[in-house]
Design an enzyme around this catalytic site. Structure first.
Site, PDB file in Angstrom:
ATOM      1  CG  LEU A  64      23.859 -43.304  87.566  1.00  0.00           C
ATOM      2  CD1 LEU A  64      23.473 -42.378  86.690  1.00  0.00           C
ATOM      3  CD2 LEU A  64      24.079 -43.292  89.002  1.00  0.00           C
ATOM      4  N   GLY A  65      21.113 -47.398  86.920  1.00  0.00           N
ATOM      5  CA  GLY A  65      19.696 -47.958  86.861  1.00  0.00           C
ATOM      6  C   GLY A  65      19.603 -48.563  85.437  1.00  0.00           C
ATOM      7  CE  LYS A  84      19.104 -40.613  80.490  1.00  0.00           C
ATOM      8  NZ  LYS A  84      17.617 -39.938  80.497  1.00  0.00           N
ATOM      9  CG  ASP A  88       6.577 -40.784  81.866  1.00  0.00           C
ATOM     10  OD1 ASP A  88       5.642 -40.880  82.637  1.00  0.00           O
ATOM     11  OD2 ASP A  88       7.386 -41.585  81.894  1.00  0.00           O
ATOM     12  N   GLY A 105      13.360 -49.116  80.909  1.00  0.00           N
ATOM     13  CA  GLY A 105      12.558 -49.462  79.421  1.00  0.00           C
ATOM     14  C   GLY A 105      13.308 -49.347  78.381  1.00  0.00           C
ATOM     15  CG  MET A 106      15.721 -45.991  75.533  1.00  0.00           C
ATOM     16  SD  MET A 106      16.103 -44.387  75.733  1.00  0.00           S
ATOM     17  CE  MET A 106      17.618 -44.352  76.439  1.00  0.00           C
ATOM     18  N   GLY A 107      16.778 -48.514  78.273  1.00  0.00           N
ATOM     19  CA  GLY A 107      18.135 -49.300  78.262  1.00  0.00           C
ATOM     20  C   GLY A 107      18.805 -49.097  79.709  1.00  0.00           C
ATOM     21  CB  VAL A 167      21.193 -44.920  83.186  1.00  0.00           C
ATOM     22  CG1 VAL A 167      21.749 -43.425  83.556  1.00  0.00           C
ATOM     23  CG2 VAL A 167      19.683 -44.729  82.368  1.00  0.00           C
TER      24      VAL A 167
END
Length: 602
Positions: free
Chosen positions: A21-22, A43, A137, A25-27, A29
């Site tokens: 899916l994309g 995720k 956010d 910055g964290m990881g 998906v």
């Protein structure tokens, strides 16, 4: 959704992966399904973050907090493993596009939809805040539009990332958020409370109803946007009147004056069925078949054909699509990809990606004269090019003619080392309002590292590299200037006339020049003085800045001006030279020929 690659695992925990899916910055998906057929978004944390013990501890705490939130207006946690080599969390897959994608693709939400959006976000935030989490956010890309209401995603997890990226500053001293959708407290690095999320809701609602960020977009300069958030009133032009009190209350600078999440929850209409516009419901139905039919095994998994199951899924998908279109039903399955998402799956061997197609030679700002000369232009154009992929709005243009300034975003069509092409542009700002039309196709060809040849239709020009970013005005122009004495006015009447201007620093598209003028009242027929004076003030947007600063027609400040004032409807160019040993600013109209006004330092 992107296809899986050989480097992707076939499974994560009990979930079989279906696609990417994309990446953020964290990881990364993934779209995945459980053995029971439940669709989830998994995720997986990046390896460099997983190696940080501080991140792992905070990640585990945040996942535990997310589990307490439940599923009211959010994507609930289904499963997780925070102790795995690559920590992961699986949340319920939310059907529907992000608010950002919906507005970009299908246009503004009607007022009733925006009210339902506000109510849904309020109810979700009640539960989030009750779990001890502040989102921090909240922005259009973190809000999904499902058929049965909005969903907030990606809350709390960002706080875990902050532990690593900002040295542990998660309460005071850190500026965390997305420019344009931050609260004044975030901008100042102050302690963040639930009221911060309410301010962000106000910005989100304004975006949904107008298509614009109320304090300007990040491409106008991050620092300029943050300054406006902290000090200026929001720009709510175009906001439906019935939404004004709600949005303004959310955007109060004082956190204590904002409504609570519970107050927001009570703003939604009583009937929230079919709350989305018909075009958006239709898109949800059309996307349904794609997701329900997404059952391709991951690389290395059992890939034997399953014709009966796939035929059944296709039938179910069609039925789901019909249900959504006919009744605005309570379930829809769709994935609406963000146009600018970059994944490793589309990364080429040279390091370029589908979302990073622009060669470095074009990046930055370029300006050219379309009519007139470099010293006395009659029409100019500026384009600031950023990185992006085909179809992305990766350039901002400003066109100034004798009687208008038009600004918009241009869609990237193609790019190589020799030429870049942009398609038709939208209009994001214009003076006078309503006089601008979208710019036509633009082609820029490389002549040197600092020179491009520009063509749009039959018009051609030479563009030269210009200053980009939040401070484009040359220092020599900054400050206050006063008009030279009027040569045809008797000395004893000079004090009745006063013309001045002030030039400020900032990005292209901002109102950086302020005009002030005072002149005596006269008889309309004879021109004789009748006693008293008229005082007028106005501002002008900067459309280009180099050796000459170009501004659009004046926007009259009605609150600071007398009733007899009228705006100057001509665009202007500002040029500095030296006259009789003094620095002089020459203000020339970009309309019919005329003598320039002479200004000197006050």
């Amino acid at each position: 959704m992107e296809a899986l690659t050989p480097e992707d695992p076939p499974r994560i925990g009990p979930f079989r992966l279906l696609g990417r899916l994309g990446t953020g910055g964290m990881g990364r998906v993934y779209l995945a399904r459980s053995e029971g057929g439940r669709t989830v978004a998994v995720k997986v944390v990046h390896a460099q973050l997983a190696s940080e013990s501080a991140f792992r501890l905070r990640f585990a705490r945040e996942v535990a907090a997310l589990e307490r939130v439940g599923d009211t207006g959010t994507a609930p946690v289904i499963d997780s493993d925070t102790e795995a080599e690559a920590p992961w969390v699986a949340v319920s897959y939310v059907p529907g596009p992000s608010l950002r994608a919906a507005v970009d693709d299908l246009g503004l939400l009607p007022a009733r939809s925006v009210r339902t959006l506000a109510g849904g976000l309020g109810r979700a935030l009640e539960h989030i805040h009750a779990a001890g989490i502040v989102h921090r956010d909240l922005k259009p890309s973190n809000i999904l539009l499902a058929v049965d209401g909005p969903r907030i995603i990606d809350f709390g997890i960002a706080r875990a990332v902050d532990t690593v990226t900002d040295g542990g500053l998660t309460t005071t001293g850190a500026v965390v958020g997305s420019p344009g959708f931050m609260s004044p407290e975030q901008v100042r690095g102050e302690r963040i409370t639930p009221a911060s999320d309410i301010f962000c809701v106000g910005a989100v609602l304004a975006y949904a109803a107008t298509g614009r960020q109320p304090f300007g977009a990040a491409d106008s300069g991050m620092h300029a946007v943050m300054f406006r958030i902290a000090h200026d009133e929001p720009d709510l032009e175009g906001l439906p009147e019935e939404l004004g009190p709600l949005v303004r209350a959310c955007l109060a600078k004082d956190p204590a004056r904002r409504p609570s999440a519970a107050d927001l929850g009570r703003t939604a209409p009583h009937d929230v069925t079919a709350w989305l516009p018909p075009a958006l419901l239709a898109r949800l139905g059309a996307q349904a078949a794609g997701l329900l039919d997404a059952d391709t095994p991951a690389p290395g998994d059992d890939d034997r054909p399953r014709p009966k199951r796939r035929r059944l899924r296709t039938a179910l998908a069609a039925a789901c699509a019909v249900a959504v279109l006919a009744a605005g039903g309570v379930v829809a399955a769709a994935y609406w990809p963000e146009k600018t998402r970059t994944t490793d799956a589309n990364r080429g061997t040279n390091g370029a990606t589908d979302t990073e197609l622009v060669p470095d030679v074009y990046l930055g700002a370029w300006e050219g004269v379309l009519e007139g000369t470099q010293d006395i232009p009659k029409a100019t154009a500026r384009i600031e090019i950023g990185q992006g992929g085909k179809g992305s709005k990766s350039a901002t243009y400003v066109n100034v003619t004798g009687e208008r300034l038009c600004m918009g975003r241009s869609v990237l069509v193609s790019a190589d080392e020799n030429r870049i092409v942009f398609g038709e542009s939208d209009v994001t700002a214009g003076v006078p309002e309503g006089r601008c039309t979208p710019a036509a196709h633009q082609t820029l060809t490389v002549r040197s590292k600092d020179v491009l040849e520009w063509k749009s239709g039959a018009v051609t020009a030479t563009f030269r590299r210009a200053k980009a970013g939040p401070e484009i005005v040359p220092a020599a122009f900054l400050g206050s200037w006063k008009h030279a004495p009027l040569t045809e006015t008797p000395d004893d009447q000079q004090q009745l006339w006063s013309y001045g201007l002030t030039v400020s620093q900032g990005p292209a598209g901002d109102s950086l020049v302020r005009f002030e003028r005072t002149y005596p009242k006269t008889d309309d027929e004879t021109g004789e003085l009748t006693g008293g004076t008229v005082h007028c003030e106005g501002t002008a947007m900067v459309g280009g800045a180099g050796t000459v600063v170009v501004v659009g027609p004046e926007d009259l400040d009605e609150q600071a001006s007398d009733a007899d004032c009228s705006a100057d409807t001509t665009s202007q160019s500002l040029r500095i030279d030296t006259f009789q040993g003094k620095q002089r600013l020459l203000l020339s109209g970009m309309g019919p020929d005329g003598e320039p006004g002479e200004y000197y330092r006050e």
